[in-house]
Design a protein around this motif. Sequence first.
Motif, PDB file in Angstrom:
ATOM      1  N   SER A   1       8.589  -6.056  12.173  1.00  0.00           N
ATOM      2  CA  SER A   1       7.585  -6.089  13.235  1.00  0.00           C
ATOM      3  C   SER A   1       6.214  -6.313  12.621  1.00  0.00           C
ATOM      4  O   SER A   1       6.079  -6.446  11.387  1.00  0.00           O
ATOM      5  N   ALA A   2       5.197  -6.324  13.456  1.00  0.00           N
ATOM      6  CA  ALA A   2       3.819  -6.328  12.952  1.00  0.00           C
ATOM      7  C   ALA A   2       3.515  -4.961  12.346  1.00  0.00           C
ATOM      8  O   ALA A   2       4.104  -3.949  12.724  1.00  0.00           O
ATOM      9  N   GLY A   3       2.596  -4.937  11.371  1.00  0.00           N
ATOM     10  CA  GLY A   3       2.198  -3.680  10.759  1.00  0.00           C
ATOM     11  C   GLY A   3       3.002  -3.262   9.545  1.00  0.00           C
ATOM     12  O   GLY A   3       2.823  -2.150   9.042  1.00  0.00           O
ATOM     13  N   VAL A   4       3.863  -4.136   9.049  1.00  0.00           N
ATOM     14  CA  VAL A   4       4.675  -3.823   7.866  1.00  0.00           C
ATOM     15  C   VAL A   4       3.915  -4.270   6.613  1.00  0.00           C
ATOM     16  O   VAL A   4       3.425  -5.401   6.542  1.00  0.00           O
ATOM     17  N   THR A   5       3.806  -3.383   5.616  1.00  0.00           N
ATOM     18  CA  THR A   5       3.120  -3.715   4.366  1.00  0.00           C
ATOM     19  C   THR A   5       4.054  -4.495   3.445  1.00  0.00           C
ATOM     20  O   THR A   5       5.146  -4.037   3.113  1.00  0.00           O
ATOM     21  N   MET A   6       3.616  -5.671   3.026  1.00  0.00           N
ATOM     22  CA  MET A   6       4.378  -6.540   2.130  1.00  0.00           C
ATOM     23  C   MET A   6       3.672  -6.589   0.775  1.00  0.00           C
ATOM     24  O   MET A   6       2.435  -6.640   0.710  1.00  0.00           O
ATOM     25  N   THR A   7       4.445  -6.572  -0.286  1.00  0.00           N
ATOM     26  CA  THR A   7       3.893  -6.561  -1.641  1.00  0.00           C
ATOM     27  C   THR A   7       3.975  -7.948  -2.264  1.00  0.00           C
ATOM     28  O   THR A   7       5.038  -8.574  -2.259  1.00  0.00           O
ATOM     29  N   TYR A   8       2.841  -8.416  -2.784  1.00  0.00           N
ATOM     30  CA  TYR A   8       2.787  -9.663  -3.540  1.00  0.00           C
ATOM     31  C   TYR A   8       2.881  -9.307  -5.024  1.00  0.00           C
ATOM     32  O   TYR A   8       2.039  -8.570  -5.538  1.00  0.00           O
ATOM     33  N   SER A   9       3.873  -9.857  -5.724  1.00  0.00           N
ATOM     34  CA  SER A   9       4.024  -9.653  -7.167  1.00  0.00           C
ATOM     35  C   SER A   9       3.987 -11.010  -7.854  1.00  0.00           C
ATOM     36  O   SER A   9       4.760 -11.907  -7.497  1.00  0.00           O
TER      37      SER A   9
ATOM     38  N   THR B   1       1.748  -7.370   7.881  1.00  0.00           N
ATOM     39  CA  THR B   1       2.152  -8.388   8.849  1.00  0.00           C
ATOM     40  C   THR B   1       1.391  -8.219  10.166  1.00  0.00           C
ATOM     41  O   THR B   1       1.023  -7.113  10.562  1.00  0.00           O
ATOM     42  N   THR B   2       1.182  -9.343  10.834  1.00  0.00           N
ATOM     43  CA  THR B   2       0.381  -9.385  12.058  1.00  0.00           C
ATOM     44  C   THR B   2       1.251  -9.718  13.273  1.00  0.00           C
ATOM     45  O   THR B   2       2.443 -10.032  13.143  1.00  0.00           O
ATOM     46  N   ALA B   3       0.623  -9.678  14.446  1.00  0.00           N
ATOM     47  CA  ALA B   3       1.329 -10.059  15.670  1.00  0.00           C
ATOM     48  C   ALA B   3       1.772 -11.514  15.605  1.00  0.00           C
ATOM     49  O   ALA B   3       2.848 -11.873  16.111  1.00  0.00           O
TER      50      ALA B   3
END
Length: 204
Positions: free
Chosen positions: A57-65, A112-114
């Motif tokens: 959904s929106a609002g999930v934190t994603m990690t860039y490595s 993540t956004t809407a």
Amino acid sequence: MFVLDDVAACGQRAARLCLALRTGLAICIALFCLLASSPAAFSQSATLTISPATYTSAGVTMTYSIRITPGSVNIRSINATSSNIKGVPITCDAIPPSGFVIPFNCRGSYVTTATDNTTGQFGDNIRFTGTRTGGNFDFTTNYATATKQGGGGTSTTVSSSPNPALPGETVLIRARVSSLGCDAGQAPVAPSRSPSVRSRRPSG
């Protein structure tokens, strides 16, 4: 005289051999320097991974490595940057005064956004610039993506023909379900056939 001539000829051959060796060595050194200054010889790479690979959904934190491999160069500095598409701030391991000749890491995080929730996926890449021993460098990571579990949103439209309908007339009803993601309007489309109904005459 014969011996002296042979000695002189031998000396000339030795001189020519030494000259050839010096010339060959100079050519080898020049070629090495040329290759060392060529960007293609650096074998640098920067690999971006976004995790987790899916979101709900929106609002999930994603990690860039990001894993950066300097290759055959010594990276002395790397500019603070942000990702090209989502604008994610990127930070890297502190570079020692001697520079980096071994792989090192950079990182960032994105929520993540809407829009990401609607489209069902997003992607990004990052450009890095900085200095190396002997000059500058400029390279871009791969394009990495993450997808939403279950895909993006859909749009449903319903139409009828004729509209309006007369009492007792057969009406054809069509429903179309379209993706709002990257292939918006292409898939899925349902149903494959359109039902028809007969309008009722008013009673009495």
